[in-house]
Design a protein around this motif. Structure first.
Motif, short mmCIF file in Angstrom:
data_model
loop_
_atom_site.label_atom_id
_atom_site.label_comp_id
_atom_site.label_asym_id
_atom_site.label_seq_id
_atom_site.Cartn_x
_atom_site.Cartn_y
_atom_site.Cartn_z
N GLU A 93 -53.50 36.57 -11.24
CA GLU A 93 -52.81 37.81 -11.60
C GLU A 93 -53.83 38.92 -11.81
N LEU A 94 -53.40 40.14 -11.57
CA LEU A 94 -54.24 41.30 -11.86
C LEU A 94 -53.60 42.10 -12.98
N PRO A 95 -54.37 42.61 -13.92
CA PRO A 95 -53.79 43.44 -14.97
C PRO A 95 -53.25 44.73 -14.38
N PRO A 96 -52.27 45.35 -15.04
CA PRO A 96 -51.66 46.57 -14.49
C PRO A 96 -52.67 47.65 -14.12
N ALA A 97 -53.74 47.78 -14.87
CA ALA A 97 -54.73 48.82 -14.58
C ALA A 97 -55.42 48.62 -13.24
N GLN A 98 -55.39 47.40 -12.71
CA GLN A 98 -56.06 47.11 -11.44
C GLN A 98 -55.10 47.01 -10.26
N THR A 131 -52.03 31.32 -15.92
CA THR A 131 -51.66 32.55 -15.22
C THR A 131 -51.84 32.42 -13.70
N GLY A 132 -51.34 33.42 -12.98
CA GLY A 132 -51.51 33.47 -11.54
C GLY A 132 -50.45 32.70 -10.79
N TYR A 133 -50.85 32.13 -9.66
CA TYR A 133 -49.92 31.45 -8.76
C TYR A 133 -49.15 30.36 -9.50
N ARG A 134 -49.83 29.60 -10.37
CA ARG A 134 -49.17 28.50 -11.08
C ARG A 134 -48.05 29.02 -11.98
N ARG A 135 -48.25 30.19 -12.59
CA ARG A 135 -47.21 30.72 -13.46
C ARG A 135 -46.00 31.16 -12.64
N VAL A 136 -46.23 31.77 -11.50
CA VAL A 136 -45.10 32.15 -10.65
C VAL A 136 -44.35 30.92 -10.17
N ASN A 186 -45.47 41.48 -16.19
CA ASN A 186 -46.33 42.46 -15.49
C ASN A 186 -46.89 41.93 -14.19
N ILE A 187 -46.16 41.00 -13.57
CA ILE A 187 -46.54 40.49 -12.25
C ILE A 187 -45.66 41.18 -11.22
N PRO A 188 -46.24 41.95 -10.29
CA PRO A 188 -45.41 42.65 -9.29
C PRO A 188 -44.67 41.67 -8.39
N GLY A 217 -53.90 38.32 -6.62
CA GLY A 217 -55.21 38.29 -5.98
C GLY A 217 -55.38 39.25 -4.83
N GLY A 218 -54.68 40.38 -4.86
CA GLY A 218 -54.88 41.40 -3.84
C GLY A 218 -54.02 41.27 -2.60
N ARG A 219 -52.97 40.42 -2.63
CA ARG A 219 -52.07 40.32 -1.48
C ARG A 219 -50.71 39.80 -1.95
#
Length: 269
Positions: A93-98, A131-136, A186-188, A217-219
């Protein structure tokens, strides 16, 4: 990469009291990894049509349904990769600021996706999940087990909050709920609508399908809360905030939809 050939299409039969302006979104998006080989549409009686691309990049077809009974048909042949969707359990995941400017939109509430109403539950259920893919994926696992697929259990007004409460829905409802949980964290996440051929699935009766894409992760990565597994042959028609942005048919009036048939199946090369 090897490919598979898929025939996709649909037929809508309407009865209108007066000429009715209509927009159809049934054409595959012209982008990799799907290649459209040929396509055509017909109207009976014959009706002039026009085309445009909406603000999300979706292909739209405009026409005026004549008074009386009319039929709109669309057919296409497409090539799709002979592989399931990409996955990466380490995608972060990326924080909202990024987040990129054009991705921030997909963290906000929309007509059917209500992270503001589901935020407390999202954080209590998934806040401690890696967090990240595993959380989704954990969100998809929960939605898949929490909701029972049932035709006719929801209406065009049903939101993610409604189906979370009722426990019933169709593929669009599974998707709206999973998107809402993602956005609460906050995950798009964005809504995707298209054809899902009968490769490793048994859509009975065949229908348009809905799933989601999540920015990690940018995609964008594909997730399917209804089927909850990676599949082969998805053909994207449209993307948006939720189902309101990618209606298969928008009519500016009240014609009666007498029937709708959808096809998406592998054919010999």
């Amino acid at each position: 990469m090897n490919s598979r050939r898929i025939a996709v299409g649909c037929e809508f039969v309407y009865h209108a009291e007066i000429p009715t302006p209509t927009v159809f979104q049934v054409q595959p998006r012209d982008e990799p990894p799907v290649t459209t080989l040929e396509e055509h549409h017909t109207t009976t009686p014959e009706t002039p049509t026009g085309h445009y691309t909406d603000l999300y990049g979706n292909r739209c077809l405009r026409l005026v349904l004549p008074a009386g009974r009319s039929t709109f048909r669309y057919q296409a042949l497409v090539d799709v990769p002979d592989a399931t969707e990409d996955a990466d359990e380490n995608a972060p995941e990326l924080p909202p600021a990024q987040l990129p400017d054009d991705v921030l939109l997909y963290t906000l509430p929309s007509r059917y996706c209500l992270p503001d109403l589901l935020g407390d539950e999202a954080w209590s259920r998934f806040g401690s999940t890696p967090t990240g893919y595993r959380r989704v994926q954990a969100i998809c696992d929960h939605v898949n087990s929490h909701l029972e697929f049932r035709y006719g259990s929801t209406t065009a007004q049903s939101t993610s909050y409604d189906v979370n409460t009722s426990g019933f829905g169709v593929c669009r409802d599974f998707t709206h709920l999973a998107i809402s949980f993602c956005r609460s964290l906050n995950i798009p996440a964005r809504y995707v609508f298209g054809y899902l051929p009968d490769i490793d699935v048994n859509p009975d009766p065949m229908d348009f399908a809905a799933w989601m894409e999540v920015w990690l992760g940018g995609r964008w990565w594909t997730f399917d809360p209804r089927n909850n597994r990676r599949l082969t042959g998805r053909v994207v028609i449209g993307r948006g905030r939720d189902a309101s942005d990618v209606a298969m048919a928008t009519t500016f009036g009240g014609p009666v939809l007498e029937s709708m048939v959808v096809t998406a199946q592998e054919v010999p090369r």
